[in-house]
Structure formats: C-alpha cells, structure tokens
Design an enzyme around this catalytic site. Structure first.
Site, mmCIF file in Angstrom:
data_model
loop_
_atom_site.group_PDB
_atom_site.id
_atom_site.type_symbol
_atom_site.label_atom_id
_atom_site.label_comp_id
_atom_site.label_asym_id
_atom_site.label_seq_id
_atom_site.Cartn_x
_atom_site.Cartn_y
_atom_site.Cartn_z
ATOM 1 N N CYS A 267 121.478 87.476 16.739
ATOM 2 C CA CYS A 267 120.977 88.708 17.388
ATOM 3 C C CYS A 267 120.786 89.709 16.260
ATOM 4 O O CYS A 267 121.621 90.586 16.047
ATOM 5 C CB CYS A 267 121.960 89.218 18.426
ATOM 6 S SG CYS A 267 122.364 88.009 19.720
ATOM 7 N N PRO A 270 118.944 95.492 13.743
ATOM 8 C CA PRO A 270 117.778 95.795 12.900
ATOM 9 C C PRO A 270 117.736 95.069 11.554
ATOM 10 O O PRO A 270 116.880 95.343 10.730
ATOM 11 C CB PRO A 270 117.920 97.308 12.685
ATOM 12 C CG PRO A 270 119.397 97.529 12.686
ATOM 13 C CD PRO A 270 119.956 96.573 13.701
ATOM 14 N N GLY A 271 118.671 94.159 11.310
ATOM 15 C CA GLY A 271 118.588 93.312 10.129
ATOM 16 C C GLY A 271 119.546 93.646 9.009
ATOM 17 O O GLY A 271 119.473 93.046 7.939
ATOM 18 N N LYS A 273 122.802 93.001 8.696
ATOM 19 C CA LYS A 273 123.682 91.884 8.344
ATOM 20 C C LYS A 273 122.876 90.713 7.776
ATOM 21 O O LYS A 273 123.340 90.006 6.878
ATOM 22 C CB LYS A 273 124.499 91.460 9.575
ATOM 23 C CG LYS A 273 125.448 92.552 10.079
ATOM 24 C CD LYS A 273 126.229 92.088 11.295
ATOM 25 C CE LYS A 273 127.157 93.176 11.821
ATOM 26 N NZ LYS A 273 126.416 94.287 12.448
ATOM 27 N N ASP A 318 115.354 84.146 22.588
ATOM 28 C CA ASP A 318 116.586 84.471 23.307
ATOM 29 C C ASP A 318 117.702 83.580 22.773
ATOM 30 O O ASP A 318 117.635 82.348 22.884
ATOM 31 C CB ASP A 318 116.359 84.237 24.803
ATOM 32 C CG ASP A 318 117.554 84.639 25.659
ATOM 33 O OD1 ASP A 318 118.654 84.803 25.114
ATOM 34 O OD2 ASP A 318 117.371 84.766 26.880
ATOM 35 N N CYS A 389 130.505 95.217 18.328
ATOM 36 C CA CYS A 389 130.854 96.580 17.904
ATOM 37 C C CYS A 389 131.486 97.291 19.099
ATOM 38 O O CYS A 389 131.052 98.369 19.517
ATOM 39 C CB CYS A 389 129.648 97.330 17.353
ATOM 40 S SG CYS A 389 128.212 97.391 18.452
#
Length: 438
Positions: A267, A270-271, A273, A318, A389
């Site tokens: 998932c 916004p990138g 990690k 997904d 989180c």
C-alpha cells in the site's frame, strides 16, 4: 504534511476566511489534505497553519465561544471564530504571533469576504475583544488557565485510549495537540547524515540527529527544531532529503532490504517507504497502490529522489486481491495497511473529526484481507512487515495475534510492536513475520 511557521504571504483576513471554509469542509467529512491541495501555492502555508491550529485548539476555542455567545452561532461564524481564537491561544514555543488588535481587525475584515458571515461583523468584533481580555488580562491579573488537552477527539476515541493506555492516554492526546516537528530522512545514496547537516549549517538551519527509535538505529533521521519550507532545504529538489517521521523510518530498516531482493510495498502511496527501501539497497521493487491519484505521488517522489530504474515498477491494484500479480513470489513484503491514522494526529489534526467508531471494524476487516493475500505472495523464508500508523490495538497487536493464530507457518520475529507518539516519532505499530515453509 509539513506544518510550518505561519508565513505572511497572504493577507491575514483572506487566510482566516479560507481557513474557516476549510474547517467547514472537514466538518462535512472531507480530508483537510484534499482541501489544502486545491489551494494556490502562496495560499497554502498560512491557511494550513491557521486551520491546523484551529483544529488543535478546538475544545479551548469552543469553551470561549460558549462563554461569550449565549446562542450557538451558525457553522460559518463558529468556524471563523475558531480560527481567530486559535491565534490568541498560542503556545510559547510557537512564537509571539499577531497582536491582539490585529487579530480582531483582520477577523472582522474576514467576515466581509464571505456572504454567509458578512452580517456577523459586530458579533465577531465583540466576542474576540472579550476573548482577548480573558486570555491576555492586564499585568497582575490572573491568566485564564490553559486546557491541558485542547484537541478534540470523539468520546469513543478517548474511551479507547483510556481503556488501553490508562496511564498514558492523557500524555498521548497532549503530545498530539502540539505541532509536530519537521523530521527529515537523508538520502544515503547522496549524503551521509553528517554531510547533510553541514549543508544545513551552511544554510543557517539547525538540526539534531535522531540516533534511534525503540532501540533501532536510524542513521538518516534529522530533527529541525525550527521548521522551514522544503524549498529552503539544500538539495531537496535533487533528492538529497525527504520529509519523513522517524517512526516511519523504522519500516525500511526493519525489512533490511538486500541487493537483488524482490520487494513488494503493498500500500505504497505516497511512496516514502518505497523510496527509503531503494535508498538502502539496489533491490527490485514493486510499489502497489489502488488510488489512482495517490499513485502519481509515488512516481513523483521516485523522480525527485532519482530512484527510477528498470528494477522499479509502480502498479495500480488492490492489495487484498491477486488480479494485479504476475505470480512471482516476493522475498520481502512491506504492508503499511490502511488504518484509522490515530497515531499521526499531530500531523493531521483533522483525523479525529473524520473518523467514526464503525470505521475501526471495517478497517480491521480490510487489514486482515490484505494480510491474508500478501502472505500467499511471499516466498518460504521470506519476511512480511505489518505496519499501521495507529495507536489502537484493534489495528495493531490484536491483528498480529490473529494473523499468527491463522497461519501456522508464520514465525514472529523481533519488532517494536506499539510505538506511542513522542517528540521524535508519531504513533506506529510494527510486527515482523517470517514464513516458515510454504
């Protein structure tokens, strides 16, 4: 989202008007991030600062509104007063701010800029003058006692924290009501932390290394005591550094990418990690995201950090389904699952206004579906890191225990578990599993 000092690039009256309208959008169920993204570049910093403060000081502001307005005002006026009162209710750490007469004057002007508040100039003027006296009494007079927890959370949210953290729930809420610090991740492909600190020093920007979180070394983390716009950070646009909470920086470190590993960020938007994993090792990366708009942010981050290569593929799909998958098993999977985001309220103070108690159960179900599917895509002896989180155990330890019970080949390895918010990190949950056999 970077919460910076209030710049004066937009007249305060206009900023109050726009911030009040942004608050109204949040109250109708819209994400503040989405609202702010629609603003012009010169509007966003001050509107973000005002709306963030208004949400953080919600309870305190509404105590004062109730005290000085016998009948609850219409939402548009209430939200304008909330934004203005938050300008009075400032922590000493946030600087002096605006003079009281300026706040009153600009808030009255703000009333004129929106037809639904134009009639309320007299009310706003009277209320804010009373608030000013209540909060800033003449020298020698007692000051209005500050509310220890000025931030709003729903009753069910507070009850959850009380139940699970009977000794820490107040400190969690108190910490999240403060402005989150600006924390950076130095791109180790370009600079060591010490080298980048030297660049910051040359730009007259002070920084402090964050050596570790939960006993895990973080060689790239820096805290800036005085936040600055990202445009002021040396080399930001050429990929030298990213904004990323220290707690979030644990993810790539725990997964320990190695050259040649085939890794799925399940998932990914916004990138942050995804990028961190690529900064640490020359691995093969699959960044998966369902949301088409958020998908573009992954590519944008990788472009800025100069991490695009033929080994990196950004995919739309997904994570709870296999339709996007080519059938090749992964060495490692990072599953940063959709969750309540209850651990990152300091950076997104609209979250408590947007969540409903029923959301937790539906999020739990989605998390289990993604965990179950991801496990099927992992090689024997491979690693899966489950991250949220959140500070709610329903999305953390409860899920890890459930997963281990459901999968006899899941061996739980050492990981921090629940991290509560501190000055250096947001609230996160981490569980690491090794696949023992097929």
């Amino acid at each position: 989202m970077v919460d910076q000092k209030t710049p004066h690039s937009l007249p305060l009256s206009e900023a109050i008007t726009i911030a009040a309208q942004a608050i109204s959008e949040v109250m109708s169920g819209r994400s503040l991030t989405e609202v702010l993204d629609q603003l012009d570049a010169h509007e966003r910093p001050i509107v973000q600062s005002l709306s963030f403060d208004a949400l953080r000081k919600w309870i305190r502001s509404h105590e004062l509104i109730k005290q000085f307005v016998p009948k609850a005002p219409p939402p548009e006026v209430d939200h304008l007063l909330t934004v203005a009162i938050a300008l009075f209710v400032r922590d000493g750490s946030e600087g002096k701010g605006y003079a009281a007469h300026t706040i009153v004057d600009q808030a009255v002007r703000a009333c004129e800029e929106y037809d639904k508040t134009m009639y309320a100039k007299g009310l706003v003027n009277a209320v804010l003058r009373k608030v000013s006296l209540a909060l800033q009494p003449p020298e020698g007079q007692p000051h209005y006692p500050p509310d220890p927890i000025p931030m709003f959370v729903p009753a069910w949210w507070r009850a959850n924290l009380k139940r699970n953290y009977p000794k820490a729930w107040q400190s969690i809420l108190f910490a999240q009501a403060k402005r989150a610090p600006l924390i950076l991740r130095v791109n180790q492909r370009q600079y060591s932390r010490e080298q980048y600190q030297a660049l910051l020093s040359d730009a007259s920007i002070s920084s402090l290394p964050i050596e570790s979180v939960a006993g895990i070394s973080l060689p790239s983390a820096l805290l800036l005591p005085n936040p600055v716009p990202v445009s002021d950070l040396p080399g930001f646009y050429s990929g030298a550094v990213s904004v990323q909470d220290a707690g979030a920086q644990l993810a790539a470190t725990l997964l320990n990418p190695q050259p040649g590993d085939l890794i799925l960020d399940a998932c990914a938007a916004p990138g942050g990690k995804t990028a961190h994993l690529l900064e640490l090792a020359d691995c093969q990366m699959r960044a998966l995201e369902l949301d088409g708009e958020r998908l573009g942010k992954i590519g944008g981050n990788l472009d800025r950090l100069r991490l695009h290569s033929e080994k990196v593929k950004v995919l739309r799909g997904d994570a709870s389904k296999a339709a996007w998958w080519d059938g090749v098993l992964f060495d490692k999977i990072l599953l940063d699952a959709p969750c309540s985001a209850s651990g990152i309220v300091a950076r997104h103070p609209d979250i408590p206004f947007l969540r409903r108690e029923a959301d937790i159960r539906s999020l739990q179900q989605k998390q289990r579906e993604i965990l179950t599917q991801a496990w099927k895509m992992l090689k024997p002896e491979g690693l899966l890191l489950y991250v949220t989180c959140s500070v709610f155990p329903e999305e953390g330890e409860d899920q890890a225990v459930w997963f281990a019970q459901q999968h006899s080949n899941a061996v739980r390895l050492s990981a921090p578990g629940q991290l509560l918010p501190t000055e250096a990190n947001d609230g996160f949950y981490y569980a690491l599993f090794k696949k023992n056999g097929p």
